[in-house]
Design a protein around this motif. Structure first.
Motif, mmCIF file in Angstrom:
data_model
loop_
_atom_site.group_PDB
_atom_site.id
_atom_site.type_symbol
_atom_site.label_atom_id
_atom_site.label_comp_id
_atom_site.label_asym_id
_atom_site.label_seq_id
_atom_site.Cartn_x
_atom_site.Cartn_y
_atom_site.Cartn_z
ATOM 1 N N LEU A 264 0.824 -1.211 0.000
ATOM 2 C CA LEU A 264 0.000 0.000 0.000
ATOM 3 C C LEU A 264 0.855 1.256 0.000
ATOM 4 O O LEU A 264 0.496 2.261 -0.616
ATOM 5 N N ARG A 265 1.976 1.205 0.668
ATOM 6 C CA ARG A 265 2.877 2.367 0.684
ATOM 7 C C ARG A 265 3.661 2.505 -0.611
ATOM 8 O O ARG A 265 4.242 3.557 -0.871
ATOM 9 N N SER A 266 3.668 1.447 -1.431
ATOM 10 C CA SER A 266 4.387 1.487 -2.710
ATOM 11 C C SER A 266 3.509 1.927 -3.867
ATOM 12 O O SER A 266 3.993 2.047 -5.006
ATOM 13 N N LEU A 267 2.219 2.169 -3.609
ATOM 14 C CA LEU A 267 1.325 2.601 -4.686
ATOM 15 C C LEU A 267 1.724 3.987 -5.184
ATOM 16 O O LEU A 267 1.867 4.922 -4.397
ATOM 17 N N ARG A 268 1.887 4.088 -6.488
ATOM 18 C CA ARG A 268 2.216 5.376 -7.104
ATOM 19 C C ARG A 268 1.002 6.296 -7.066
ATOM 20 O O ARG A 268 -0.130 5.828 -7.223
ATOM 21 N N LYS A 269 1.209 7.580 -6.865
ATOM 22 C CA LYS A 269 0.105 8.531 -6.909
ATOM 23 C C LYS A 269 -0.509 8.511 -8.306
ATOM 24 O O LYS A 269 0.197 8.531 -9.317
ATOM 25 N N VAL A 270 -1.825 8.452 -8.362
ATOM 26 C CA VAL A 270 -2.543 8.336 -9.629
ATOM 27 C C VAL A 270 -2.866 9.723 -10.167
ATOM 28 O O VAL A 270 -3.293 10.611 -9.430
ATOM 29 N N THR A 271 -2.665 9.910 -11.468
ATOM 30 C CA THR A 271 -3.027 11.178 -12.093
ATOM 31 C C THR A 271 -4.492 11.136 -12.523
ATOM 32 O O THR A 271 -5.091 10.070 -12.639
ATOM 33 N N ALA A 272 -5.056 12.314 -12.780
ATOM 34 C CA ALA A 272 -6.455 12.378 -13.214
ATOM 35 C C ALA A 272 -6.658 11.612 -14.518
ATOM 36 O O ALA A 272 -7.727 11.052 -14.758
ATOM 37 N N ALA A 308 -12.977 3.755 -12.448
ATOM 38 C CA ALA A 308 -11.948 2.865 -12.995
ATOM 39 C C ALA A 308 -10.606 3.553 -12.823
ATOM 40 O O ALA A 308 -10.491 4.765 -13.032
ATOM 41 N N ILE A 309 -9.607 2.778 -12.420
ATOM 42 C CA ILE A 309 -8.296 3.338 -12.096
ATOM 43 C C ILE A 309 -7.213 2.452 -12.687
ATOM 44 O O ILE A 309 -7.290 1.223 -12.631
ATOM 45 N N LYS A 310 -6.198 3.092 -13.240
ATOM 46 C CA LYS A 310 -4.983 2.387 -13.638
ATOM 47 C C LYS A 310 -3.928 2.686 -12.578
ATOM 48 O O LYS A 310 -3.472 3.819 -12.445
ATOM 49 N N ALA A 311 -3.590 1.675 -11.804
ATOM 50 C CA ALA A 311 -2.676 1.859 -10.680
ATOM 51 C C ALA A 311 -1.340 1.168 -10.947
ATOM 52 O O ALA A 311 -1.259 0.223 -11.740
ATOM 53 N N HIS A 312 -0.305 1.664 -10.270
ATOM 54 C CA HIS A 312 1.031 1.064 -10.378
ATOM 55 C C HIS A 312 1.620 0.890 -8.985
ATOM 56 O O HIS A 312 1.427 1.738 -8.110
ATOM 57 N N ILE A 313 2.365 -0.191 -8.803
ATOM 58 C CA ILE A 313 3.077 -0.444 -7.558
ATOM 59 C C ILE A 313 4.565 -0.299 -7.856
ATOM 60 O O ILE A 313 5.129 -1.086 -8.627
ATOM 61 N N ASP A 314 5.172 0.699 -7.273
ATOM 62 C CA ASP A 314 6.576 0.985 -7.571
ATOM 63 C C ASP A 314 7.494 0.228 -6.613
ATOM 64 O O ASP A 314 8.037 0.779 -5.649
ATOM 65 N N ASN A 315 7.624 -1.062 -6.893
ATOM 66 C CA ASN A 315 8.629 -1.848 -6.179
ATOM 67 C C ASN A 315 9.271 -2.832 -7.151
ATOM 68 O O ASN A 315 8.934 -2.874 -8.336
#
Length: 480
Positions: A264-272, A308-315
């Motif tokens: 959860l702490r590795s989730l990248r901030k999502v843009t609009a 709907a969201i496109k999410a990324h985990i930066d690890n």
């Protein structure tokens, strides 16, 4: 750390909808299966002016309505466990009488708090005032725990004045579902999956939570919350964390939750640009006409009923792998599922023979049906005079069929039993909640900054067309 099995269970909100539909039926089912101690006493409390017999009559009606007949057994034994004490949770008055009703537990007291968030702080004060917050007391908290990070911290701070983290159990009922727990078994008890569970072999992940219902009596809460706060902040991010977490050193509360919070702490901030919101208009569900959100609400609103969201985990494990999240109301059918799309084979030896290979796909169905399906490529039988033909063949595991003996249980059965017995593994820790809110608050802030308002979609469809485009511009098609 003090561990005990409670011999008293105190239910706040005992005459509410959740108690009728889930809590009382779950406890009755546990009683029939002799999974709770014969000495466990269940004390209900709410504003309603009932006596013990009145509450037992209320509970009987709830069980006849919401608990399947084949799971009821003799209700008399369970109903005899029940007593009741009315309390106005907003004031300190009445908590001393409540404490007398609870009595002196031999082992300990478990409290289940299912009230409006505005009542959490005065309820905690009342419990302290009545002497119901000692070392042999633990508390379970039903969501919503705030509407943003700030309000969540206020609630958690209030709870912490009486209940330290080791005695606080935050409930997300999705974690009580068998197939959600099976995610851990699937990943960490099978050698074939974990070596492939990374960005080298996985192309993307989809998580869908679709509902056919509209407001269904939740008008005030839902219009304030919206789909992002109601579903993404808790249920969907918990599913994402279980899919993406590193292997814990053991299956215990601290190890499992440590790994979830890292994700959860590795989730990248999502843009609009990486989100789509929608609000349903009049349409049809299963051939029946249904009104639009504004008609159900009785006024115009900018609250999203779809996101709907496109999410990324930066690890290291997930760098470059998109996680597509989608949830909404008034969608074509009710489903909760996780789709893990693997990458294509690096080189197909069959391409010269006219055969087309498709990447493997793992589909984990959570509701309404619990199942796991893995698609594998296989050769179509034949002499292949016009070329080899390949086709994706599903390997299906229907969980109820695979395990015919064990009883299929309501998610709250497991969670209530764990609350009574003191196992925190399937409950959400404070740092998890705050990491979830931090990410969700940033999304809402980006919507406000960009002036983003929900696009309309017809009830019975899969949401705004922009949600399809969100995935398709990456060459991804939503699984439906």
């Amino acid at each position: 750390m003090i561990s005990f099995t409670a011999d008293r269970l105190l239910l706040f909100g005992a005459t509410g909808d959740l108690a009728q539909r889930m809590l009382l039926p779950s406890l009755a089912a546990l009683d029939v299966d002799e999974l709770i101690h014969p000495d466990l006493e269940i004390i209900g409390t709410a504003r309603s002016e009932l006596d013990d017999q009145g509450f037992r009559n209320f509970a009987r009606e709830a069980l006849e309505k919401f608990l399947p007949a084949d799971r009821r057994g003799s209700m008399a034994t369970f109903l005899n466990r029940l007593t009741y004490q009315p309390v106005d949770a907003s004031t300190l008055e009445g908590y001393e009488a409540l404490a007398r009703k609870v009595g002196e537990p031999k082992e300990g007291l478990a409290i289940f708090l299912s009230t409006a968030p505005s009542l959490f702080e005065p309820t905690i004060q009342g419990l302290k005032h009545g002497g119901l917050a000692g070392e042999k007391v633990r508390i379970g908290l039903e969501k919503p725990l705030g509407i943003d990070l700030g309000s969540s911290c206020v609630i958690n701070d209030a709870v912490a004045t009486a209940f330290p983290e080791r005695r606080t159990y935050r409930i997300d009922h999705y974690l009580g579902k068998e197939t959600v727990q099976n995610l851990l078994a699937l990943r960490f008890a099978n050698l074939m999956f974990e070596p492939l569970w990374n960005s080298t072999h996985i192309d993307h992940v989809q998580i869908t939570v679709a509902e056919t219902v509209g407001l269904e009596g939740r008008v005030g809460f839902y219009d304030e919350a919206g789909a992002l706060r109601d579903m993404v902040q808790n249920h969907m991010l918990q599913l994402l964390a279980l899919v993406a977490m590193e292997p814990p050193v053991s299956y215990d509360a601290t190890a499992v939750r440590d790994e979830k919070v890292k994700v959860l702490r590795s989730l990248r901030k999502v843009t609009a640009a990486e989100t789509v919101t929608g609000q349903y208009r009049a349409g049809a569900i299963k051939g029946e006409p249904v009104p639009g959100y504004d008609e159900e609400l009785g006024r115009d609103s900018d609250t999203e009923t779809f996101v709907a969201i496109k999410a990324h985990i930066d690890n290291w494990r997930w760098k470059g792998v998109p996680f597509y999240l989608r949830t909404g109301k008034r969608l074509p059918h009710r489903t909760t599922e996780i789709v893990v799309q693997f990458r294509c084979v690096p080189h197909s030896i069959f391409s010269g023979r006219g055969a087309r290979s498709e990447p493997n796909r793992l589909v984990i169905g959570i509701q309404p049906e619990e199942n796991i399906s893995l698609s594998l490529m296989a050769k179509v039988p034949g002499l292949d005079r016009e070329g080899i033909r390949l086709r994706a063949v599903p390997l299906d595991i229907a969980m109820p069929d695979a395990f015919a003996g064990p009883q299929r249980r309501i998610a709250y059965e497991r969670l209530l039993l764990d609350l009574i017995e003191g196992d925190q593994t399937l409950f959400v820790r404070r740092d998890e909640v705050e990491a979830q809110w931090d990410w969700v608050d940033a999304i809402r802030a980006s919507w406000e900054e960009q002036g983003q308002t929900p696009k309309t979609y017809t009830a019975g469809s899969w949401g705004p067309s922009a949600a399809i485009a969100l995935a398709e511009r990456d060459g991804v098609t939503w699984h439906e």
